[in-house]
Scaffold this active site. Structure first.
Site, short mmCIF file in Angstrom:
data_model
loop_
_atom_site.label_atom_id
_atom_site.label_comp_id
_atom_site.label_asym_id
_atom_site.label_seq_id
_atom_site.Cartn_x
_atom_site.Cartn_y
_atom_site.Cartn_z
N ARG A 263 0.85 -1.19 0.00
CA ARG A 263 0.00 0.00 0.00
C ARG A 263 0.89 1.24 0.00
NH1 ARG A 263 -2.92 2.92 4.48
NH2 ARG A 263 -5.02 3.43 3.78
N GLU B 244 -9.44 7.35 4.94
CA GLU B 244 -10.20 7.57 6.17
C GLU B 244 -11.14 8.76 6.05
OE1 GLU B 244 -7.41 5.55 9.60
OE2 GLU B 244 -7.19 7.71 9.29
N GLU C 272 -5.63 -0.90 7.52
CA GLU C 272 -4.65 -0.35 8.45
C GLU C 272 -4.84 -1.01 9.80
OE1 GLU C 272 -4.35 3.87 8.93
OE2 GLU C 272 -4.76 4.29 6.82
#
Length: 349
Positions: free
Chosen positions: A62, A152, A262
């Site tokens: 990522r 997010e 995450e």
């Protein structure tokens, strides 16, 4: 004979339940290398980080992408170089587009400098940006397997235009971001993700998706994956059981692929600001504890319909070892750059 048959069945189940995407965020590797870090495998032999990761079962990396960051770290050119390194050892690339010149997270979603804030102009700018990023990766010979449109974005993104006091704007912007990727020359086309934090909270996920989808502008076909962050050190409510309940509800409600994109676990946490979740308090703050945590989260994800991936956040960022938490060290590498035993957990999830 019975035992050997049982072993074969269990082995088959293990393969069947293995996650499709087993990864880490390695965004800061070039920053660390410029600072003089030389990574070593668990045996102490110097190797490029991508080789250590691939040798230990990581199949996708990522990478966060900032638009025009000061100093250039994490910009498009930085990420293309990183992606080429990943591809050279056979790993897939997952782009995490922040749509900002710096950190984008629940506390910060600042619109890039020079971008319009007008809701009639911003979607076109966003479309052109995701189109450009996609085409430049294609031209560089790297085809990302996943692209996240935002990082997010629970409180919205591209503030102030895309705040959650205007769900219609958020829906319109996400549709444009997806459309730019779909219009690109990328072959094969990547899977497109929406990423929120607090994956353990069904209330958070349900409220967000219900509000944005009822606008009618963000189509189900605009995205393939729902990604969540899930950390143990920000809330005692972030239990593994709550995560399983939330992800199960998400899968049942919307039928998308589900990934924890995450997570971290500390090897040192002498003074945590928040109490750890009750069903994780017996896990030690060690490399073995990191492996246990990852296995437990992987079990949750793989138990969910459409659960396909798990990513550890920045395990090799040793000059920022707390990784933004109140725990002193969450890395899977020592301060000398040597891999800890926990790095091998990706072979078994």
């Amino acid at each position: 004979m019975i035992l050997s048959s049982l072993s074969a069945i269990l082995a088959g189940l293990s393969v069947a339940n293995a996650l499709e995407y087993k990864g880490v965020d390695w965004s800061s590797v070039i920053v660390e290398e410029k600072a003089g870090v030389s990574y070593k495998n668990a045996n102490g032999n110097a190797q490029p980080l991508e080789s250590i990761l691939a040798d230990n079962g990581v199949n996708t990396v990522r990478q966060r992408v900032w638009v025009t960051p000061q100093g250039g770290n994490y910009n498009l050119d930085y990420n293309i170089k990183l992606g080429q390194r990943a591809k050279a050892v056979g790993m897939g690339v997952y782009l995490d587009l922040h749509f900002s010149d710096t950190w984008a997270d629940p506390a910060h979603q600042t619109i890039p400098s020079g971008w319009p804030s007008d809701i009639d102009a911003l979607p076109r700018k966003l479309y052109n940006y995701t189109l450009e990023v996609s085409n430049k990766f294609q031209d560089a010979g790297v085809q990302p397997t996943i692209i996240s449109i935002g990082n997010e974005i629970t409180p919205g993104f591209l503030w102030p235009t895309g705040r959650t006091n205007n769900w219609a704007n958020i829906a319109r912007l996400l549709h444009s971001a997806s459309a730019g990727i779909k219009a690109s020359r990328l072959q094969p086309q990547p899977k497109i993700m929406i990423h929120l934090d607090n994956g353990w909270s069904w209330a958070t996920q349900n409220n967000w998706y219900t509000n944005v989808l009822k606008q009618g502008t963000l189509l189900s076909s605009d995205y393939d994956m729902m990604g969540v962050s899930f950390y143990p050190f920000y809330s005692a409510s972030a239990t593994l059981s709550s995560l399983k309940s939330s992800l199960t509800n998400m899968a049942n409600a919307w039928g998308k692929e589900i990934l924890v994109v995450e997570t971290d676990w500390p090897i040192s946490c002498p003074s945590p600001k928040q109490q750890f979740p009750s069903d994780a308090r017996n896990i030690p703050y060690t490399a073995a504890g990191q492996s246990t945590w990852m296995q437990k989260v992987a079990e949750v994800v793989s138990s969910v319909k459409g659960g396909t991936g798990l990513f550890y956040w920045e395990p090799a960022w040793i000059h920022n070892a707390n990784l933004g938490s109140s725990c002193a060290d969450n890395c899977m590498f020592s301060q000398s750059g040597q891999a800890l035993s926990s790095i091998s957990v990706f072979r078994n999830i």
